[in-house]
Design an enzyme around this catalytic site. Sequence first.
Site, mmCIF file in Angstrom:
data_model
loop_
_atom_site.group_PDB
_atom_site.id
_atom_site.type_symbol
_atom_site.label_atom_id
_atom_site.label_comp_id
_atom_site.label_asym_id
_atom_site.label_seq_id
_atom_site.Cartn_x
_atom_site.Cartn_y
_atom_site.Cartn_z
ATOM 1 N N CYS A 1 36.593 47.852 32.837
ATOM 2 C CA CYS A 1 37.533 46.425 32.977
ATOM 3 C C CYS A 1 38.345 46.556 31.833
ATOM 4 O O CYS A 1 38.959 47.167 32.468
ATOM 5 C CB CYS A 1 36.568 44.737 32.642
ATOM 6 N N HIS B 1 32.662 45.424 37.287
ATOM 7 C CA HIS B 1 31.355 45.786 36.472
ATOM 8 C C HIS B 1 30.320 46.245 37.106
ATOM 9 O O HIS B 1 29.129 46.106 36.881
ATOM 10 C CB HIS B 1 31.269 44.031 35.839
ATOM 11 N N GLU C 1 27.649 47.934 35.535
ATOM 12 C CA GLU C 1 26.633 47.965 34.606
ATOM 13 C C GLU C 1 25.985 45.877 34.945
ATOM 14 O O GLU C 1 24.705 46.310 35.377
ATOM 15 C CB GLU C 1 26.801 47.546 33.356
#
Length: 228
Positions: free
Chosen positions: A110, A209, A211
């Site tokens: 990001c 994202h 993660e």
Amino acid sequence: MRPIIGITGYVMPATWGVWHDLPTALIPHDYPAAVQSAGGRAVVLPPDDEDTDVLRVLDGLVLAGGPDLDPALYGAEPEPLTESQPERDRAEIALVRRALELDLPVLGVCRGMQLLTVAAGGRLHQHLPDVLGHEKHRPAPGVYGEHEARFTPGSRIAALMGDDLGIHCYHHQGVADAGSLTVTGRAEDGLAETVEDPDRRFVLGVQWHPEYLRDRRLFGALVAASTG
């Protein structure tokens, strides 16, 4: 030994136990958990603009998400909705430039992808709704936008993602010019979703994202590039 992966961190007010609004060096746990599940050893890096010596002990680097970049980094004036953290910007731009010089494996997430772009001489759109005419990349506070991206055949990201085109994103800025990096993925509205540097060992930026789902494909690729 597991490769040591540094993750750039925030300094934000935080509350826990008896402590309230205490300035805190932190990172969402999804980042170290994603690194650990991929076989790496995660180390959180608070902003530090004194030097970049920490890179000597790292095998790889994750540039985490966060607030807007200072437009001065790419020669622009701040627009009304741009909010940056100058201390973090100074520390991270130095860190990523040195990491690229050292050919250290880097994954930008990001804001991290935007940071990679600016380090490569690119520039950003400061508020995407003004450019795209919609809020799909950040639909509501704390709510991820969900959409698909299209990846360039033969690119690193295409090999990693395969037929899975769905992504989760949360941002109001985006890449306008990728500088010396190559855009290898775009959203349906044309916004750059992935940048790469095919001339380096591992330099990958994603606007979403990974993660959030602890995506072992992307973090695993970083750990693999950081091993040995």
